[in-house]
Design a protein around this motif. Sequence first.
Motif, PDB file in Angstrom:
ATOM      1  N   VAL A  97       0.857  -1.181   0.000  1.00 49.43           N
ATOM      2  CA  VAL A  97       0.000   0.000   0.000  1.00 49.43           C
ATOM      3  C   VAL A  97       0.897   1.237   0.000  1.00 49.43           C
ATOM      4  CG1 VAL A  97      -1.668   1.315   1.360  1.00 49.43           C
ATOM      5  CG2 VAL A  97      -1.842  -1.188   1.231  1.00 49.43           C
ATOM      6  N   VAL A  98       0.753   2.094  -0.997  1.00 53.53           N
ATOM      7  CA  VAL A  98       1.531   3.339  -1.059  1.00 53.53           C
ATOM      8  C   VAL A  98       0.901   4.364  -0.123  1.00 53.53           C
ATOM      9  CG1 VAL A  98       2.275   5.248  -2.543  1.00 53.53           C
ATOM     10  CG2 VAL A  98       2.301   2.893  -3.410  1.00 53.53           C
ATOM     11  N   THR A  99       1.753   5.040   0.668  1.00 54.66           N
ATOM     12  CA  THR A  99       1.255   6.046   1.602  1.00 54.66           C
ATOM     13  C   THR A  99       1.995   7.373   1.394  1.00 54.66           C
ATOM     14  OG1 THR A  99       2.807   5.525   3.391  1.00 54.66           O
ATOM     15  CG2 THR A  99       0.785   4.223   3.277  1.00 54.66           C
ATOM     16  N   ASN A 100       1.606   8.356   2.191  1.00 61.27           N
ATOM     17  CA  ASN A 100       2.179   9.707   2.176  1.00 61.27           C
ATOM     18  C   ASN A 100       1.713  10.485   0.938  1.00 61.27           C
ATOM     19  OD1 ASN A 100       3.791  11.925   3.078  1.00 61.27           O
ATOM     20  ND2 ASN A 100       5.196  10.459   4.011  1.00 61.27           N
ATOM     21  N   VAL A 101       2.206  11.686   0.780  1.00 62.26           N
ATOM     22  CA  VAL A 101       1.783  12.562  -0.314  1.00 62.26           C
ATOM     23  C   VAL A 101       2.640  12.326  -1.546  1.00 62.26           C
ATOM     24  CG1 VAL A 101       0.901  14.336   1.244  1.00 62.26           C
ATOM     25  CG2 VAL A 101       3.299  14.422   0.496  1.00 62.26           C
ATOM     26  N   GLU A 102       2.198  12.861  -2.668  1.00 59.22           N
ATOM     27  CA  GLU A 102       2.952  12.719  -3.909  1.00 59.22           C
ATOM     28  C   GLU A 102       4.366  13.264  -3.737  1.00 59.22           C
ATOM     29  OE1 GLU A 102       2.594  13.829  -8.675  1.00 59.22           O
ATOM     30  OE2 GLU A 102       1.048  14.469  -7.259  1.00 59.22           O
ATOM     31  N   GLY A 103       5.336  12.485  -4.200  1.00 61.29           N
ATOM     32  CA  GLY A 103       6.725  12.912  -4.131  1.00 61.29           C
ATOM     33  C   GLY A 103       7.500  12.347  -2.964  1.00 61.29           C
TER      34      GLY A 103
END
Length: 201
Positions: free
Chosen positions: A93-99
């Motif tokens: 699962v990808v987390t955090n904000v873009e970049g």
Amino acid sequence: MKKDSLNILPNGFYRRSNVLEIAKELLGKVLCTELQGQVCKGKIVEVEAYSGRNDKACHANNGKHTKRTQVMYSAGGCAYVYLCYGIHHLFNVVTNVEGIADAILVRALEPIEGMDVMRVRLNSSNTKLTNGPGILAKSMAITTDLTETALMGPSVWIENDAALAEKQIVTTTRVGVEYAEEDASLPWRFYIKDNAWVSRK
């Protein structure tokens, strides 16, 4: 059991900055797939957190950009599926904000729905259908084709469920990251205490 559209975790759940907090909060939530015309569901019982900053176990450590890791820099709330040893598909699962590249590996599920389908997919006498990251992906029909897929359906999504108390969560080191030197000892694996489906106690 149909998709509970009103109970799907929103993008805001994933787009927070603390990957460890999100990883622990994923425990007890329900990973769902509707693939190959079949719905399968499993309670998330074991996870590992990875940070793109100062974590040598992370594929995107310190800004590493490759074709494989590019998805980790997307806004949180999408899938990152990669091949391990060219054989096993592993669901993250990808987390955090873009970049900012953070992700959580789902290591084990407790099956809730679709067990007969899982058995056919595994074509194995193994009664533990989802007690490891590779076997759960095969049981749930998760492959690298799902990389970058939003976790809001229709093919893959995560449904909310009651939060766990801290005393129900075991914290320990991650599995198979000896190459990460001192970061191999980070206590970034979390699992539900006394759950029979955890891959490794």
